[in-house]
Design an enzyme around this catalytic site. Structure first.
Site, PDB file in Angstrom:
ATOM      1  N   LYS A 124       0.869  -1.194   0.000  1.00  0.00           N
ATOM      2  CA  LYS A 124       0.000   0.000   0.000  1.00  0.00           C
ATOM      3  C   LYS A 124       0.892   1.226   0.000  1.00  0.00           C
ATOM      4  CE  LYS A 124      -4.424   0.934   0.184  1.00  0.00           C
ATOM      5  NZ  LYS A 124      -5.571   0.104  -0.226  1.00  0.00           N
ATOM      6  N   ASP A 164      -6.970   4.263  -4.515  1.00  0.00           N
ATOM      7  CA  ASP A 164      -7.661   4.106  -3.222  1.00  0.00           C
ATOM      8  C   ASP A 164      -8.330   5.469  -2.995  1.00  0.00           C
ATOM      9  OD1 ASP A 164      -7.731   2.096  -0.765  1.00  0.00           O
ATOM     10  OD2 ASP A 164      -7.471   4.062   0.130  1.00  0.00           O
TER      11      ASP A 164
HETATM   12  O1  2IT Z   1      -8.119  -1.484  -0.805  1.00  0.00           O
HETATM   13  C1  2IT Z   1      -8.009  -1.996  -1.940  1.00  0.00           C
HETATM   14  O2  2IT Z   1      -8.092  -3.209  -2.111  1.00  0.00           O
HETATM   15  C2  2IT Z   1      -7.760  -1.095  -3.067  1.00  0.00           C
HETATM   16  N1  2IT Z   1      -7.671   0.113  -2.867  1.00  0.00           N
HETATM   17  C3  2IT Z   1      -7.570  -1.635  -4.444  1.00  0.00           C
HETATM   18  C4  2IT Z   1      -6.170  -2.092  -4.654  1.00  0.00           C
HETATM   19  C5  2IT Z   1      -5.837  -2.542  -6.050  1.00  0.00           C
HETATM   20  O3  2IT Z   1      -4.658  -2.888  -6.241  1.00  0.00           O
HETATM   21  O4  2IT Z   1      -6.690  -2.557  -6.948  1.00  0.00           O
END
Ligand code: 2IT
Length: 445
Positions: A124, A164
């Site tokens: 993340k 996100d």
């Molecule tokens: O919290 C999540 O799963 C997302 N923001 C999507 C992450 C993604 O790699 O599509």
């Protein structure tokens, strides 16, 4: 493993990282029994290796606003675990962003991604940059500066960021443009791309659609469906939009949406044009829902309040972490809510979850319910590497199948003797076993 010792040590190492410690505690409490029944995990000290990220990259992001003032924000990427595939997870741009929040999100992402059945590790990233009120050019310059640093650490087989909160199609475009220029190639290094240049159809809808497919599976265990059910939603972004679209299509009545300024109550139900309008609200970059009540007659704006005071059969937190607390849980319980499904990551506080559990209110955690977003990112990666494009029906069918599979995994590991399902335990154990066994296969690294 002893949960209290483990948590005390972690707290000493990372004091004040409340969200991260909360997310770790939830997982270790869920897996304690399985972990201690299988001594090979303890021998390899899997738990201590799993709860610390592989690495954290932090950097500064200087940019210039439209008046010529030079600004500096913080940028991060937390590469948590890549045992089952490249690091994968979104970027969050929001003033609340700090290491604790990104470590909690990265940690959750490991288990969520494992549940999708696709080969993706957990990561993340993001920044404390506030997109609210910024012009298009300011957003572009910020994204370019952010990528000028991040590009060294990512790649289609290394780490694949996505969106996100605060990062949608526009930001992914600016970030991708800069990556392409620096790297000189056109690969699937980000997901959530525009559909003209490698993005998957259904990705914008996927988190919300997937959540509703999961809710359908939960209802089916009680021989129920969405038809005629009232649904209270928080948020008004991409996730709330997708969930509202699919829930309305399946005959549910969405009675609320919300923003940081308050919530909208719509006794008629939010559907059709009203759902389309959510996209316009979001594009305005203002982060407020009040204008909804000016545009649509009969809707009411409740300033500074949360939507959980409205009676509904199903409550879907779709905004951010810890947005539903014990007080809200008691209100929902008194109003006879049937089910709460987290669409936001860790949307409910542990105290709220305890109230649901003690009162037989069906509850499912974000890492299962919202996994359709990252799952469809995984499908985007597959299409990119095959140099192919599936039509929306194909993507949607795969998404649906994945959500049913996640639900089955929750049942397999979360069914209690009395027949009730502990979805938190089920999701955590299923995700943990896949990752932990992969770590065992690869030795101490
Ligand atoms: O919290 C999540 O799963 C997302 N923001 C999507 C992450 C993604 O790699 O599509």
């Amino acid at each position: 493993m002893n949960v209290d010792n483990l948590m005390n040590n972690l707290e000493k190492k990372h004091p004040g990282e409340a969200e991260y410690l909360q997310a770790v505690r939830e997982v270790v409490e869920s897996i304690e029994e399985v972990y201690n029944d299988n001594p090979q995990f303890e021998t390899a000290n899997i738990i201590e290796r799993l709860i610390e990220p592989d690495r954290i990259i932090t950097f500064k992001v200087p940019w210039t606003d439209d008046e010529g003032n030079v600004k500096v924000n913080l940028g991060y990427r937390v590469q948590f675990n890549n045992s089952i595939g490249p690091y994968k997870g979104g970027l969050r741009f929001h003033p609340s962003v700090n290491l604790s929040i990104l470590k909690f999100l990265g940690f959750e992402q490991i288990f969520k991604n494992a549940l999708t059945t696709l080969p993706m590790g957990g990561g993340k990233g993001g920044s404390d940059f506030d997109p609210k009120g910024k012009s298009n050019s300011e957003i572009m310059r910020f994204c370019q500066s952010f990528m000028l640093e991040l590009w060294k650490y990512i790649g289609p087989e290394i780490d694949v960021p996505a969106g996100d909160i605060g990062v949608g199609g526009r930001e992914i475009g600016f970030l991708y443009g800069m990556y392409k220029r620096l790297k000189g190639d056109h690969t699937g290094v980000l997901t959530g791309k525009g559909s003209n240049w490698g993005g998957s159809l259904i990705r914008p809808e996927a988190t919300g659609f997937g959540a509703i497919y999961f809710v359908q599976e939960m209802l089916a265990t009680k021989k129920e469906d969405l038809k005629g059910k009232t649904v209270s939603l928080s948020g008004f972004g991409n996730v709330a939009w997708g969930a509202a679209l699919k829930a309305a299509e399946l005959g549910a009545k969405i009675v609320t949406i919300s923003g940081p300024d308050g919530y909208i109550y719509d006794p008629e139900g939010i559907s059709g044009k009203k759902i389309d309008y959510l996209l316009e609200l979001r594009a305005s970059n203002q982060d407020i829902v009040k204008p909804f009540s000016y545009v649509f007659e009969g809707t009411q704006f409740h300033e500074g309040k949360r939507p959980w005071e409205v009676r509904a059969d199903i409550a879907l937190p779709c905004a951010t972490q810890n947005e539903l607390n014990d007080e809200d849980a008691l209100t929902l319980m008194n109003n006879k809510v049937m089910m709460v499904a987290e669409v936001s990551n860790m949307g409910c506080t542990p105290e709220a979850v305890e109230i649901f559990n003690n009162n037989d209110i069906m509850f499912a955690p974000g890492k299962a319910v919202n996994a359709g977003g990252v799952a469809t990112s995984g499908l985007e990666m597959t299409q990119n590497s095959m140099k192919m494009r599936w039509n929306s029906g194909e993507v949607d069918d795969r998404l649906h199948e994945i959500m049913c599979n996640i639900h089955e995994q929750c049942i397999k590991y979360g069914k209690k003797d009395n027949g009730h399902v502990d979805y938190v335990k089920g999701a955590n154990i299923a995700g943990f076993l896949k990752v932990a066994n992969s770590m065992l296969d690869m030795g101490i690294i």
